[in-house]
Structure formats: structure tokens, C-alpha cells
Design a protein around this motif. Structure first.
Motif, mmCIF file in Angstrom:
data_model
loop_
_atom_site.group_PDB
_atom_site.id
_atom_site.type_symbol
_atom_site.label_atom_id
_atom_site.label_comp_id
_atom_site.label_asym_id
_atom_site.label_seq_id
_atom_site.Cartn_x
_atom_site.Cartn_y
_atom_site.Cartn_z
ATOM 1 N N HIS A 399 0.866 -1.187 0.000
ATOM 2 C CA HIS A 399 0.000 0.000 0.000
ATOM 3 C C HIS A 399 0.901 1.234 0.000
ATOM 4 O O HIS A 399 1.673 1.427 0.946
ATOM 5 N N SER A 401 1.526 4.608 0.957
ATOM 6 C CA SER A 401 0.938 5.568 1.892
ATOM 7 C C SER A 401 0.922 6.931 1.199
ATOM 8 O O SER A 401 1.858 7.268 0.470
ATOM 9 N N CYS A 440 -5.940 5.350 3.477
ATOM 10 C CA CYS A 440 -6.479 4.398 4.458
ATOM 11 C C CYS A 440 -7.840 4.862 4.979
ATOM 12 O O CYS A 440 -8.585 4.088 5.572
ATOM 13 N N CYS A 480 3.283 -1.666 4.359
ATOM 14 C CA CYS A 480 3.175 -0.221 4.165
ATOM 15 C C CYS A 480 4.279 0.460 4.970
ATOM 16 O O CYS A 480 4.963 -0.189 5.770
ATOM 17 N N ASP A 485 -1.137 4.241 8.940
ATOM 18 C CA ASP A 485 -1.660 3.065 8.223
ATOM 19 C C ASP A 485 -1.582 1.816 9.086
ATOM 20 O O ASP A 485 -2.503 0.992 9.094
ATOM 21 N N LEU A 489 -5.223 0.471 9.318
ATOM 22 C CA LEU A 489 -5.580 -0.530 8.315
ATOM 23 C C LEU A 489 -6.003 -1.879 8.928
ATOM 24 O O LEU A 489 -6.889 -2.545 8.363
#
Ligand code: SF4
Ligand code: SF4
Length: 539
Positions: A399, A401, A440, A480, A485, A489
Motif C-alpha cells: 500500500h 501511503s 487508508c 506499508c 496506516d 488498516l
């Protein structure tokens, strides 16, 4: 999740029909689950911010100062004069709508005022009314709106439903950055004491102790010592983590969540294995014990105030340069503002890897290097022995960020590292990664509990892309490089995509790293048994 949390089936029933009422109508229903609680007055008092008092957004009377309108208009005037970008963003939007469906909060809620164009229009309409000739003469006919208490309440609701992620700016043909409009909106709200606790408590803590959690220096040392002990149990290696060591080559600054949160903590263990293996001459600081900076979600002045400690500690300890850990908004501050805001850092040197000799010229101005840049360089130069099979139990995706990707273009290094330390890596769909990554849904200080419904809605587009790789490739880990996050997440994925966990990139580095002096490794850094296997791939 609380029992009152709507089911995923209910949340995906998103009504995209435009409401009947005119968008200029500012009435807002403060519905439980969609707004944040106001700041405790003691934090405002501590920080010297305006109008400390007890109040609730659901109250009819917000107990604003008597001259609140003049305060806001004067604040707006000052910011129009000070920030050219803000003035430009007020003037140049052509309402083309290219940004309209790019905000995760609009996609997850269907509320048109979460379209970036309309979010900015909430303030732009007031700007028109009071600061343009047409607006002064023709008012609503020229797109102007009176500044009423109801408008102020609407600002509070929608500027705390924007994570300042900047995804919308990627798609705007004029480069209008609605995150900056939100930042100004929040600054103006601060002038009359309308702010949220989840932002101002960490800010007050940070101002008092140097970190968001309010941890005192001895508490900081205890947590680092605890991590060292745990790492010794896991690997048979006792690493050294100096604190406040004068004359060290490198000052290492990381978000405080790394030494208190989960899964952040496993990332911290990863950093320490790496530093030990390469013999890095580094120190942490008990005073610059926080890289994160919730000032960014408060005001430009507060960003500067909280960030000053990093250069001050670098100077006091006499280091050559600064290395920064995995954090999102911390890097927006460091990369985009720190050198001009708190610098010049002319007492530091251009970061140079003591292991590979690489001189990181792009960090010439800030003198601060991202740990992913540092580690990618070590791997590229064959300086680490890595056994990716130690991560064979993870099928990984990455992911991006928002801040490291969109604010500093850190796109390749984390991917390069992950491909070297994990045997199974799969990208999410193209329009959901890199510069186009989805937030997120909980950044910019919105990662609290009382607005959980809004966070789940805002995080839906991100989770949807994770679901795609989960179903298609069996992905069970989202890597990430952001502390927010890592905190927000896990509940998001538990809700939308159960079976996918969250980790930092350096947790996976720490798993794969074969230390010269380590004992037999039977578990990864979170204690999960290793699948075992293929042996090192880099000599
Ligand atoms: S894409 Fe840019 S110009 Fe078009 S409506 Fe959005 S902010 Fe305005
Ligand atoms: S900055 Fe992010 S959250 Fe804010 S309006 Fe743009 S896309 Fe939405």
C-alpha cells in the motif's frame, strides 16, 4: 467492532443520487459515527490556542467568541495574503469535475460535499462573498455565501472528513490541492476554538514531552530496552541501541508508534536487526522521540513548533546526518517543509551511507534520509545476506501511503526491497497504487473511534483493491511504510477483507536478514513459525 457498527452489506448501499436541497444550504446533521469529538480544553490551554471550553458538535450553541465572524474573516484575509497557492486555489477552479469521484470519502459515502470540488467550494464561496468585487456586489448571484454559524459548523464537519491525502490533486488539470484548502480551513477553525481531540491531544503531548503519547524520557528508554531484550530472545543477538549518544554518525528518528503500537513494533525490531548487522554508528534521542507531527493537521505554525526538535537534537548530539523511519505525514513535513521551516541544516552533512559510500544528493537540503532509500541501497550493493524464504508464509502486497508516494515520490524503493525479501509479491490494480493510491481513510488525525463509520466508508476503496489481490493471489499481508496506516488498516481490513494482516516493510527486512552472529531462527519477528527454506539469495 462495536455492535452499533453497520454491516459491510449496509455500508455498501451507497446512495449516489444528488440531494434535493441546494448545495449552498449549509445545514449538517451531526450523526454518530461520522464526526470527531472536540478537543479537551486543557490541551488548548496548554498550547495557547483560542477559546478553550467544553462543547459538542451536536450542541446548538458552540460558545464561539462574540466576534467570531471578524476573527475568521481576518484570518482568511491574512492567509490569502500569505499563501499564494491558497489564493490561486480560490480563484482558478473551473468546476470541470475531474476530481469529483476521486475522493475516497465521496466514493464511500456518496455525500456530494465530500467531492473535492465541493469541499473547497465551502470556503471558496465565503472567499467570493467577502474578497471579490462580484461577490461583494452580487452575493449569491456571484457564487458567494454569507459566513454564518451554520457555515462554520459545515466547515468543521467536512474539513474533518478530509484526510489531506491529495489524491484529488493528481487528477485536477490545474493542480488544485484540496488538502491545502482543508489545512487552511482547519487553521481558521482553530482561531475560534473548533478543533478535535484526536489531533490536539497528541500535539499537546508532543509539545510537552517530544512525542505523541506523552512518554517521558525514562519511559522511552524502558521501551527501547524491552525491544532489545525481546530481540535477543528471538535471534540470540543482543543489539545495542544508544540513546542521546553524542558524536554518533547518524540520528535515527521514527514515529513513537514504532515503539508502542502493534504491528509497528515489529518494524522497530526490523530496524534494530539491520543497524546491528551493518554496524551503524547511530543514536536515538529521548527528546526527538517522535518523527510524526500532528501539527500538520493543526496549523503551519504548529508544524514548525513541533518539528524544531529534530534539528535541535541533531545539533546537540553532533551527528553528521539524520535517518528517518517508516511514517507517512512525518515525511510530508520533513521532505516538503523542514529545511526552509526549521533550517538551514548547514551544520549537517549530505547523508552518505557508511557501508556503500553512496552519497544521497537528493537529501542535500534536508540532510535527512528515508530508511527505505538507505536499505534499498544496501541491498542493491549486495551488503545484506537475505533469506526471503523466512517470509514464505506471507503473500504480500504494498500500500503506497499517501504522503511518501504523493509528497515525496517514494515509489520504487519499498517495492524493490519487498521483491528482495519476500518470495511472493503482488501489486493491487494500477489505478489504486503509486501516485493514484487510495488513502487508508483515517489519516490527518481522523483515526479515532467515534467516527468509525466514516473511516470504514473512506477506507472502502483501499480495502476493495486489497480484496482483489486477496481473492486472486491469496494475498494475506499488506505492507506499508506509515505509522497511521499500521494503526488504522488492521481494523479496516478486518471489517472489509478478513484474513489480511498489516506489516511494515522493515519487519519483513528483519525477518529475511541473516545476521552474522544470529542463533537458529524458528519464528519471524512477530513470533509466527517460519516455513523454512531456500537459503540466502544475496551473498
Ligand atoms: S479537477 Fe480541479 S478544476 Fe476541476 S473541479 Fe476539481 S478542483 Fe476544480
Ligand atoms: S485531499 Fe483526499 S480526502 Fe481531501 S478531498 Fe482530496 S481526495 Fe478527498
Amino acid at each position: 467492532m462495536a455492535d452499533s457498527t453497520p454491516t459491510p452489506e449496509a455500508l455498501t448501499q451507497i446512495d449516489l443520487h444528488p440531494p434535493d436541497r441546494d448545495w449552498r444550504d449549509p445545514a449538517v446533521a451531526f450523526r454518530k459515527g461520522t464526526f470527531c469529538y472536540p478537543a479537551n480544553p486543557k490541551h488548548l490551554e496548554y498550547l495557547g490556542l483560542a477559546n478553550p471550553r467544553k462543547w459538542q458538535p451536536t450542541d446548538a450553541d458552540w460558545h464561539l467568541p462574540e466576534n467570531w465572524r471578524q476573527i475568521i474573516l481576518k484570518g482568511l484575509e491574512e492567509r490569502l495574503a500569505k499563501y499564494r497557492s491558497f489564493r490561486l486555489f480560490m480563484d482558478i477552479c473551473v468546476r470541470c469535475g475531474a476530481c469529483a469521484d476521486k475522493c475516497h470519502f465521496y466514493l464511500g459515502s456518496g455525500d456530494p460535499k465530500n467531492m473535492p470540488v465541493l469541499r473547497a467550494e465551502l470556503i471558496r464561496s465565503v472567499y467570493r462573498r467577502y474578497f471579490t468585487t462580484a461577490g461583494r456586489l452580487f452575493g449569491p448571484l456571484a457564487g458567494g455565501r454569507e459566513l454564518t454559524e451554520q457555515v462554520l459548523k459545515e466547515w468543521f464537519y467536512y474539513f474533518y472528513q478530509c484526510t489531506e491525502c491529495r489524491r484529488c490533486s493528481v487528477f485536477c488539470p490545474y493542480g488544485i490541492d484540496t488538502a491545502e484548502v482543508t489545512m487552511i480551513g482547519r487553521e481558521l477553525l482553530n482561531l475560534v476554538g473548533c478543533n478535535i481531540n484526536w489531533v490536539l491531544e497528541p500535539v499537546a503531548n508532543c509539545y510537552r514531552t517530544g512525542n505523541h503519547l506523552g512518554i517521558q524520557p525514562h519511559g522511552f528508554k524502558d521501551s527501547i530496552d524491552f525491544a532489545v531484550d525481546e530481540l535477543a530472545e528471538m535471534t540470540g543477538v543482543r543489539v545495542e541501541v544508544p540513546i542521546n549518544k553524542k558524536g554518533a554518525e547518524v540520528l535515527f528518528v521514527t514515529p513513537s508508534a514504532d515503539y508502542f503500537g502493534t504491528p509497528h513494533y515489529f518494524t522497530l525490531l526490523g530496524y534494530f536487526t539491520l543497524f546491528h548487522e551493518i554496524g551503524l554508528d547511530f543514536t536515538m534521542s529521548a527528546f526527538a522521540s517522535e518523527g510524526g507531527n500532528f501539527g500538520l493537521f493543526t496549523s503551519h505554525e504548529m508544524v514548525k513548533r513541533l518539528n524544531a526538535k529534530i534539528y535541535m537534537e541533531a545539533r546537540r548530539l553532533g551527528v553528521k546526518w539524520i535517518l528517518g523511519g517508516e511514517c507517512g505525514h512525518m515525511w510530508r513535513v520533513l521532505h516538503q517543509y523542514m529545511d526552509t521551516m526549521n533550517g538551514p541544516a548547514d551544520f549537517l552533512e549530505v547523508p552518505t551511507s557508511p557501508v556503500t559510500g553512496t552519497r544521497f544528493e537528493h537529501a542535500r537540503s534536508t540532510k535527512m534520509l528515508h530508511i527505505c532509500e538507505f536499505t534499498a541501497d544496501l541491498i542493491r550493493n549486495g551488503k545484506l545476506r537475505l533469506d526471503p524464504s523466512r517470509n514464505a508464509h506471507w503473500r504480500v502486497t504494498f500500500h503506497d501511503s499517501c504522503n511518501p508516494s504523493r509528497a515525496m515520490g517514494l515509489l520504487e524503493e519499498p517495492r524493490y526491497i519487498l521483491r528482495q525479501v519476500c518470495p511472493s509479491f503482488h501489486e493491487m490494480p494500477e489505478n489504486t497504487i503509486r501516485e493514484q493510491t487510495f488513502c487508508c481513510g483515517s489519516g490527518a488525525g481522523l483515526g479515532t473511534d467515534e467516527n468509525l463509520e466514516m473511516r470504514l466508508r473512506g477506507g472502502f476503496p483501499r480495502a476493495n483493491a486489497v480484496r482483489y489481490v486477496h481473492e486472486r493471489y491469496g494475498v494475506n499481508l499488506l505492507a506499508c511504510i506509515c505509522a497511521i496506516d499500521k494503526a488504522t488498516l488492521p481494523p479496516l481490513l478486518e471489517y472489509w477483507v478478513p484474513g489480511v494482516e498489516v506489516a511494515g516493510v522493515h519487519e519483513l527486512v528483519g525477518n529475511a536478514l541473516v545476521m552474522r552472529d544470529e542463533g537458529p531462527r524458528t519464528a519471524d519477528l512477530r513470533g509466527t513459525p517460519l516455513a523454512g527454506g531456500e537459503g540466502p539469495t544475496h551473498a
